[in-house]
Design a protein around this motif. Sequence first.
Motif, PDB file in Angstrom:
ATOM      1  N   MET A 192       0.821  -1.215   0.000  1.00 49.03           N
ATOM      2  CA  MET A 192       0.000   0.000   0.000  1.00 49.03           C
ATOM      3  C   MET A 192       0.853   1.263   0.000  1.00 49.03           C
ATOM      4  N   GLY A 193       2.174   1.091   0.089  1.00 45.99           N
ATOM      5  CA  GLY A 193       3.070   2.237   0.033  1.00 45.99           C
ATOM      6  C   GLY A 193       3.638   2.676   1.361  1.00 45.99           C
ATOM      7  N   PHE A 194       3.380   1.920   2.439  1.00 51.04           N
ATOM      8  CA  PHE A 194       3.919   2.318   3.735  1.00 51.04           C
ATOM      9  C   PHE A 194       5.410   2.027   3.789  1.00 51.04           C
ATOM     10  N   GLU A 195       6.212   3.015   4.222  1.00 50.63           N
ATOM     11  CA  GLU A 195       7.670   2.869   4.240  1.00 50.63           C
ATOM     12  C   GLU A 195       8.276   3.234   5.594  1.00 50.63           C
ATOM     13  N   GLY A 196       7.464   3.273   6.637  1.00 48.84           N
ATOM     14  CA  GLY A 196       7.978   3.672   7.940  1.00 48.84           C
ATOM     15  C   GLY A 196       8.330   2.503   8.831  1.00 48.84           C
ATOM     16  N   GLU A 197       8.082   2.657  10.103  1.00 53.57           N
ATOM     17  CA  GLU A 197       8.442   1.670  11.126  1.00 53.57           C
ATOM     18  C   GLU A 197       7.188   0.960  11.634  1.00 53.57           C
ATOM     19  N   ILE A 198       7.256  -0.362  11.705  1.00 59.34           N
ATOM     20  CA  ILE A 198       6.164  -1.150  12.277  1.00 59.34           C
ATOM     21  C   ILE A 198       6.578  -1.575  13.682  1.00 59.34           C
ATOM     22  N   GLU A 199       5.792  -1.141  14.660  1.00 56.92           N
ATOM     23  CA  GLU A 199       6.070  -1.458  16.054  1.00 56.92           C
ATOM     24  C   GLU A 199       5.000  -2.420  16.563  1.00 56.92           C
ATOM     25  N   VAL A 200       5.427  -3.576  17.073  1.00 58.35           N
ATOM     26  CA  VAL A 200       4.505  -4.549  17.655  1.00 58.35           C
ATOM     27  C   VAL A 200       4.685  -4.507  19.168  1.00 58.35           C
ATOM     28  N   THR A 201       3.575  -4.363  19.883  1.00 61.61           N
ATOM     29  CA  THR A 201       3.625  -4.150  21.322  1.00 61.61           C
ATOM     30  C   THR A 201       2.854  -5.228  22.051  1.00 61.61           C
ATOM     31  N   SER A 202       3.429  -5.689  23.169  1.00 62.86           N
ATOM     32  CA  SER A 202       2.729  -6.647  24.027  1.00 62.86           C
ATOM     33  C   SER A 202       2.647  -6.097  25.437  1.00 62.86           C
ATOM     34  N   ALA A 203       1.608  -6.519  26.151  1.00 60.01           N
ATOM     35  CA  ALA A 203       1.429  -6.147  27.553  1.00 60.01           C
ATOM     36  C   ALA A 203       0.554  -7.209  28.198  1.00 60.01           C
ATOM     37  N   GLY A 204       0.855  -7.520  29.448  1.00 61.63           N
ATOM     38  CA  GLY A 204       0.057  -8.517  30.142  1.00 61.63           C
ATOM     39  C   GLY A 204       0.145  -9.893  29.525  1.00 61.63           C
ATOM     40  N   ARG A 225      10.095  -2.993  15.124  1.00 59.02           N
ATOM     41  CA  ARG A 225      10.381  -2.833  16.550  1.00 59.02           C
ATOM     42  C   ARG A 225       9.413  -3.718  17.331  1.00 59.02           C
ATOM     43  N   ALA A 226       9.912  -4.355  18.358  1.00 60.14           N
ATOM     44  CA  ALA A 226       9.070  -5.097  19.295  1.00 60.14           C
ATOM     45  C   ALA A 226       9.250  -4.491  20.680  1.00 60.14           C
TER      46      ALA A 226
END
Length: 374
Positions: A192-204, A225-226
């Motif tokens: 789709m054209g996204f060229e930035g940073e993908i951050e995956v986050t966990s909690a609990g 990033r995780a």
Amino acid sequence: MAEVAGYRLTDSTRLADITAIRDRFAERATALVETTLLRRKAVAKLGDLGEVSQWLFTDDALQQATAEPVARHRAARLAGAVVHDATCSIGTELAALRSTAAALVGSDIDEVRLAMARHNVPDVALCRADALHPVSRAAVVLLDPARRSGGRRRFDPRDYVPPLDALFDVYRGCPTVVKCAPGIDFEAVAEMGFEGEIEVTSAGGSVREACLWSPALATPGVRRRACVLDRGEVITDADPDDCPTRPTGRWIVDPDGAIVRAGLVRHYAARHGLWQLDPEIAYLSGDHVPAGVRGFEVLDELPLREKILRQALSQRDCGQLEILVRGVGVDPDALRRRLRPAGRASLSLVITRIGAGAGERSAVFLCRASAANT
């Protein structure tokens, strides 16, 4: 609301409680009961974002609302910025951002949710607007397209409301932060054209979301990033990933889901001196367990044959059995029923594929799980 909040509304009392509430409040009873139950759920999910026990919600809005630790984490990354939450819904993100943003405004196209936001975060400026028609300038735009309808998830990002591809087109070149489902197809996002940073986050202990940071907001050199919020650990694809593949050591480690989902297993292993059992499988091994992580101490390696497994469990007096599986077509619940553990000890089976092609095999590691060490 104060009167209805005094009812227990548990499984055992709900019928009698609702009957009494209907007698007292007639046609308003349904809204009063629903709001009371949603407020109770919100306390656990939204923590100290505000006086959430007094907030207003819809069920869909609360399901999609960002959990408090995740909202706080994002607000910290946006500290000092001018932020426009263009899909503010009931105001969860605004409640976290109001203590970190240099300036803050919220908008939503849904009049009911916007009215709820006015009640929930009365100190934030709000307006009614369509996220596909920008109404702000010189601001970081936060977007959280709806991924549920009637309690059902939408898996195709083009079916989000607003659609993800349309948001990319409208805000191309602008600093944006887009909250997405953790299972979103990263390749589809790139197409789709996204060229930035993908951050995956966990909690609990659960993966909560994937967040798309546009190039202007991304950390230079970082595309993945995780963030494991429970222990404050951050892994990126800019970290070293020199991770060998070896036979099992004393411990097996199952990395946090955010690390696995972000594709950063090798980076995590390199940081903690661990190695992979197979280059395509996320299980790691080592002679120690990283701080704050639960590990599985290997007691024996066995073939995937139920008779042998049953005998081994019986010999060790296993009664409570945890089964983890990667890369092998095994249903843990069905296997546990067939193995029929009936002893007193708590043990774990880690089942995985090792090797490929002619050398591929299924391995079962009989383990004793540790508590998360410090």
